[in-house]
Structure formats: C-alpha cells, structure tokens
Enzyme design. Structure first.
Site, mmCIF file in Angstrom:
data_model
loop_
_atom_site.group_PDB
_atom_site.id
_atom_site.type_symbol
_atom_site.label_atom_id
_atom_site.label_comp_id
_atom_site.label_asym_id
_atom_site.label_seq_id
_atom_site.Cartn_x
_atom_site.Cartn_y
_atom_site.Cartn_z
ATOM 1 N N ARG A 1 49.946 55.051 -32.410
ATOM 2 C CA ARG A 1 49.917 53.995 -31.444
ATOM 3 C C ARG A 1 51.458 53.760 -30.938
ATOM 4 O O ARG A 1 51.641 52.511 -30.597
ATOM 5 C CB ARG A 1 49.578 52.962 -31.822
ATOM 6 C CG ARG A 1 47.873 53.096 -32.434
ATOM 7 C CD ARG A 1 46.995 53.434 -31.460
ATOM 8 N NE ARG A 1 45.576 53.868 -31.879
ATOM 9 C CZ ARG A 1 45.244 55.122 -32.436
ATOM 10 N NH1 ARG A 1 46.153 55.912 -32.229
ATOM 11 N NH2 ARG A 1 44.048 55.151 -32.784
ATOM 12 N N SER B 1 41.465 46.089 -30.619
ATOM 13 C CA SER B 1 42.036 46.018 -31.898
ATOM 14 C C SER B 1 43.385 45.192 -31.686
ATOM 15 O O SER B 1 44.337 45.886 -30.988
ATOM 16 C CB SER B 1 42.333 47.314 -32.636
ATOM 17 O OG SER B 1 41.061 47.973 -32.707
ATOM 18 N N GLU C 1 49.152 45.557 -31.946
ATOM 19 C CA GLU C 1 48.932 46.698 -31.318
ATOM 20 C C GLU C 1 49.162 46.321 -29.791
ATOM 21 O O GLU C 1 49.929 47.223 -28.998
ATOM 22 C CB GLU C 1 47.666 47.151 -31.048
ATOM 23 C CG GLU C 1 47.391 48.462 -30.571
ATOM 24 C CD GLU C 1 46.166 49.523 -30.678
ATOM 25 O OE1 GLU C 1 45.669 50.206 -29.959
ATOM 26 O OE2 GLU C 1 45.723 49.319 -31.892
#
Length: 372
Positions: free
Chosen positions: A186, A270, A364
C-alpha cells in the site's frame, strides 16, 4: 516458438469520468469524496486533456499555489477547513489497447481519470486476466500505482507495465517503470513524495499501462475467503467473470461497494493497513501471514478484539460516525458527520488497539489538513 500478434482494437472510450461523488455540487470535499466529509474547495479545475492537467499543475507550482490532483475521492480525508489551493480533476476516461500478442499478453493504457472498476470490467470482457480479484474497488486508475492497490491476493504491482507522469521537479513528462516506482505494501515513491511536496507528490500520474494475460480463467486464487466463496481450493482457477461476481458479492457483504442507500458505504474503505511486525508481536489467535522476514496480521482482528466491534463509536460523535456495521476496518459517516468526527473515532480505535496489543495502526487513506 512463434508469437501471434493481434491487431489492437480502436480505443475504448467509456465516457467522461467523474469522481465517486455523493452529491451534485462541487463546492466542498463532502461532495467530492466517498465518505462525504471535508470543507470548502477554493479553486476547482476539471481537466479534459493531458495538456490541461500539466498546465494547471505547472501554473500552480510557478505561482506558489498548493495543488491537489483528485481522483475518485475514495482514499482521501480532508479537514473541515478544506483546502486553500487548486484542486485538479482528470475527467478523461479512455482505454487504449497498445499491443496484444500470444507471448506478451495484452498491453493496455488507461487515462488516470478512468474509474478503476470500469478498467477491470473492460479487461475481463475482452478476455484478459490479472486484475480480476480487484473488482469493485472504488477510485480512479491513476491512484492504483500510488497506493499499490490490492485485494484478495492480487496487487497492481504484479501487472503494471509503466506509469506516465508529470515530474513537478524537472517540469517534464516521462514514463516510470515498476522498478522506479518503489512499490510496496500500500505504498510507493509516488505516495512517499507527498511528505515533501504536499497534497500531491512530485510525480503526477497521467496514465497507467498494464500488461495482462490472455485468458478467460483467473490467475490462481490466493485468498482463502475468496476460494471458499467459489467452492474451490486455493491455487485453483475459475472463469474471470465468476471470480468478479464472487468478489463483488464479498465486497457488498462488507459495505465496500458504493451504494447511496447504504450508509456503510459512506467510507474510505479500509481505514487502517494490516500491521507488518515481528512474529513475537502478533497476539495469540490473530491471523498471521509471512511477509518477507516479518509477518502481516489482520487490523480488523485487532480492532474487534480490542473491544471495537461492528457499529462501535456512536457515543463519541452522537451517532454521526461509527465503525461499519458490516466490517470493522471501515469508518463510516452515518449522516452529518464531519472530518473531525471521523478522526475522533479513528483515534479511539487506534488507541484501544495500542493499549490492548502494543501495535500502532497506520491509516491507509491520505489525510489532508489534519493528522491522525
């Protein structure tokens, strides 16, 4: 061995792109982000060509104006004070088939503003594989290399061929290959450069080129939950259309497919990444997966076992913001929530996980104008 070359089709133009907006106006980030929070937009540029994007960014840099190149708004949390700079939206929505061969597969390029799920759907309909497990992810194609987007055992790092960018430091356009992008879990050099350059990093994504397989069956299924949903074993292949349908069903069950009638989808997906730690730091009973010399564990498991169940947090914000009622990793706007409400909830969740397990969760989504 000979390789058959298939003449590329005409460009697939799937209409003007729009962000994953919740409302018709464009005066605040609440109208431009999937979580529907955030303050005013001072200046908005809706670019229709690559030249317009580059000109808008270059002009902002030369005149000391902060700039934010906005994609689908599905991974951005903006402060309630808004953003004082220039917001640039890439409205282009086109896919070009550059080369199709029996050896090299399908090489296709999409403009940065192209909605990611439309790109996935087109690839499946054309008989190409490699990104089918990432069906249903909101946001734009241009964001995929920035976040190294992934889901259900696939990551875009496995199929990205090159990324066309505008380099704000060198003031020129060029292409970056995967080895130059610094892709990791990520993360990427593109994302990391925001620490120095601000809301948008040094490299502005203009288009992304992917190399996909020529197959109507999926790549081997790497995620047990997905394999179970399809009634097969991990490592097996299924028709890509069947895999896409199963992924979309799983995502809907978690409130991860946009639906204006479902408040659980008023989120940024998320909110926390899965922690990567040494094996001895993973709590007993928590999932663990080898990740190089370290291990990845489940942020959702940590949140739930720290006392933050589905629907948690309403008492903190008078019910305006809670964890999703379907999935503990999503922070949701139940109606009338501010960015401040979302951050209050995020801080409480992070604090409880740290107190219970000594692990610090990392957000995130990009947070602009605030700090977690």
């Amino acid at each position: 061995m000979s390789c058959s070359i298939i003449e590329p089709n005409e460009p697939v133009d799937i209409g003007p792109s729009v962000p994953s907006t919740r409302r018709t106006g464009e005066s605040t980030f609440a109208e431009l982000t999937t979580i529907a929070t955030g303050g005013p937009v001072r200046e908005l540029v809706r670019a229709t060509t690559e030249e317009e994007i580059v000109d808008a960014v270059r002009d902002a840099d030369e005149n000391g104006i902060d700039v934010l190149v906005l994609g689908g708004g599905s991974n951005l949390l903006v402060s309630d004070q808004g953003f004082e700079g220039r917001v640039v939206i890439d409205t282009r929505n086109q896919i070009d088939q550059l080369q199709i061969s029996g050896c090299g597969g399908a090489i296709l390029r999409g403009t940065a503003g192209t909605p990611w799920d439309e790109f996935v759907n087109v690839s499946i309909s054309q008989g190409w594989n490699g990104i089918e497990a990432m069906s249903g992810i909101p946001g734009s194609l241009g964001a995929t290399p920035v976040q190294n987007v992934g889901a259900y055992g696939q990551e875009v790092s496995e199929t990205i061929y090159s990324v066309r960018i505008y380099d704000r430091e060198k003031k020129k356009r060029t292409d970056m290959v995967p080895s130059e992008l610094g892709l990791s879990y990520r993360n990427s050099k593109l994302k990391e450069s925001t620490a120095e350059w601000g809301a948008t990093g040094r490299w502005v994504v203009l288009s992304v080129t992917y190399q996909l397989g020529l197959a109507t069956n999926s790549t081997p299924i790497a995620y047990k939950q997905l394999a179970d949903a399809l009634g097969v074993d991990v490592g097996q292949r299924v028709p890509t259309v069947d895999l896409r349908a199963a992924v979309l069903d799983l995502r809907r069950s978690k409130g991860m497919v946009l639906d204006d009638s479902d408040r659980d989808t008023y989120s940024l997906g998320s909110f926390f990444t899965n922690p990567i730690v040494t094996e001895d730091r993973i709590p007993e009973g928590a999932p663990k997966y080898a990740h190089g010399d370290l291990f990845k564990t489940s942020a959702a498991w940590l949140i739930d076992h720290a006392g933050c169940a589905k629907g948690f947090g309403g008492e903190l914000t008078d019910g305006r913001a809670t964890l999703s009622t379907k999935h503990t990793l999503a922070l949701t706007n139940r109606g009338g929530a501010s960015t401040g409400d979302i951050l209050t909830l995020a801080r409480q969740v992070r604090s409880r996980v740290h107190d219970a397990f000594g692990i610090e969760l990392v957000n995130e989504p990009v947070i602009l104008g605030e700090a977690l």
